[in-house]
Design an enzyme around this catalytic site. Structure first.
Site, PDB file in Angstrom:
ATOM      1  N   HIS A 140       0.721  -1.828  -4.677  1.00 24.97           N
ATOM      2  CA  HIS A 140       1.190  -1.496  -3.289  1.00 24.97           C
ATOM      3  C   HIS A 140       0.554  -1.862  -2.300  1.00 24.97           C
ATOM      4  O   HIS A 140      -1.035  -1.449  -2.413  1.00 24.97           O
ATOM      5  CB  HIS A 140       1.873  -0.279  -3.316  1.00 24.97           C
TER       6      HIS A 140
ATOM      7  N   CYS B  79      -5.286   7.036 -11.323  1.00 20.33           N
ATOM      8  CA  CYS B  79      -4.553   5.752 -11.022  1.00 20.33           C
ATOM      9  C   CYS B  79      -5.127   4.935 -12.089  1.00 20.33           C
ATOM     10  O   CYS B  79      -4.311   3.995 -12.588  1.00 20.33           O
ATOM     11  CB  CYS B  79      -5.147   5.411  -9.583  1.00 20.33           C
TER      12      CYS B  79
ATOM     13  N   ALA C 256      -2.005   1.105  -8.118  1.00 21.23           N
ATOM     14  CA  ALA C 256      -3.050   0.170  -7.363  1.00 21.23           C
ATOM     15  C   ALA C 256      -2.841   0.193  -5.906  1.00 21.23           C
ATOM     16  O   ALA C 256      -1.887  -0.680  -5.407  1.00 21.23           O
ATOM     17  CB  ALA C 256      -2.974  -0.972  -7.863  1.00 21.23           C
TER      18      ALA C 256
ATOM     19  N   ARG D  97       4.593   9.510  -2.289  1.00 16.36           N
ATOM     20  CA  ARG D  97       4.139  11.081  -2.359  1.00 16.36           C
ATOM     21  C   ARG D  97       3.483  11.344  -0.941  1.00 16.36           C
ATOM     22  O   ARG D  97       3.472  12.544  -0.319  1.00 16.36           O
ATOM     23  CB  ARG D  97       3.448  11.567  -3.354  1.00 16.36           C
TER      24      ARG D  97
ATOM     25  N   TYR E  72      -0.201  -0.145   1.344  1.00 15.67           N
ATOM     26  CA  TYR E  72       0.257   1.020   2.315  1.00 15.67           C
ATOM     27  C   TYR E  72       0.818   0.067   3.763  1.00 15.67           C
ATOM     28  O   TYR E  72       0.052  -0.690   4.116  1.00 15.67           O
ATOM     29  CB  TYR E  72      -0.591   2.228   2.677  1.00 15.67           C
TER      30      TYR E  72
END
Length: 290
Positions: A233, A172, A194, A27, A235
């Protein structure tokens, strides 16, 4: 045989995601490498799991947790203590992007603290007095530890489906469960989302601290923190920073103590919480995806 440092669990998770993660659009538009389902365990009996392979913003951990415990939903209140990690999510531009045009700037909606202390109450803005409204999950857990410590229902849930559309950022870290055995208090956290670079080191410290605080006010000793991750994850703009972090060898964890005997979870102040012997590597800058 020397016991492996507990921080290697986190580093191994990051390494696995970098090597085997699935690329996913997300997102924020940044993109992630993602793995579904991971778990790690940290003992709280002798030391405190604040990661050492980079400096973690400890004062931010403490102030945010106290802000949650107060039931606050005002990002400006947290910012006034010098902690700005929620500023972007409470900004006018971000709230407008979500269509929350009538929401006062800084009003995050019924996020963590509200759900912990007033679950089920109707959210009426950050200035409303919610005293006695909804279910105080945190107080309920503490009362149950006192009266029925073998209970298997000591859960605290931040995910309220009805309230999610009203939140600037849905939780989260969504569900924690507490467990008492042999005079020790343990906590397991389920975290649906996470962020391994920025969020997870913070979350490990935050829920470990919460466990130690609850143990303190219930005359137990801290046992273990178990961290279960859903979508774990990295980034893509954190890959280089985390690759650097993986080259560092963990140092001994710090220790935690309290400056005085605190009777109620609501009575903790930041200066009651003392971290000793924290000797991390330097911080590594990673941008926050909003």
């Amino acid at each position: 045989m020397e016991e492996l440092h507990a921080e290697h669990q986190y580093l191994s998770q990051v390494k696995h995601i970098l090597n085997c993660g699935n690329f996913k659009h997300d997102r924020t538009g940044v993109g992630t490498l993602s793995v579904f389902g991971m778990q790690s365990r940290y003992s709280l009996e002798k030391d405190f799991p604040l990661l050492t392979t980079k400096r973690v913003f400890w004062r931010g951990v403490v102030e945010e947790l106290l802000w949650f415990i107060r039931g606050s939903t005002d990002s400006k209140e947290l910012a006034a203590s010098g902690v700005h990690i929620w500023d972007a999510n409470g900004s006018r531009s971000y709230l407008d992007k979500l269509g929350l045009f009538d929401r006062e700037e800084g009003d995050l909606g019924p996020v963590y603290g509200f759900q912990w202390r007033h679950f089920g109450a109707e959210y009426q803005g950050l200035k409303h007095n919610y005293g006695g409204e909804g279910v105080d999950q945190l107080k309920q857990i503490i009362n149950t530890i006192h009266t029925n410590p073998t209970d298997r229902r000591m859960l605290m849930c931040a995910w309220n489906v009805l309230d999610v559309p009203k939140m600037a950022l849905p939780p989260c870290h969504v569900l924690s469960q507490f467990y008492v055995c042999d005079g020790k208090l343990s906590c397991q956290l389920y975290q649906r989302s996470a962020d391994m670079g920025l969020g997870v080191p913070f979350n490990i410290a935050s829920y470990s601290l919460l466990t130690c605080m609850i143990a303190h006010v219930t005359d137990l000793v801290p046992g273990e923190f178990i961290h279960t991750l859903g979508d774990a994850h990295v980034y893509v703009n954190h890959v280089d920073a985390l690759t650097e972090q993986l080259t560092r060898t963990p140092r001994p964890f710090p220790t935690l103590k309290f400056a005085r005997k605190v009777a109620s979870i609501d009575d903790f102040k930041a200066n009651d919480i003392i971290l000793e012997n924290y000797n991390p590597y330097p911080s590594i800058k990673m941008p926050m995806a909003v």
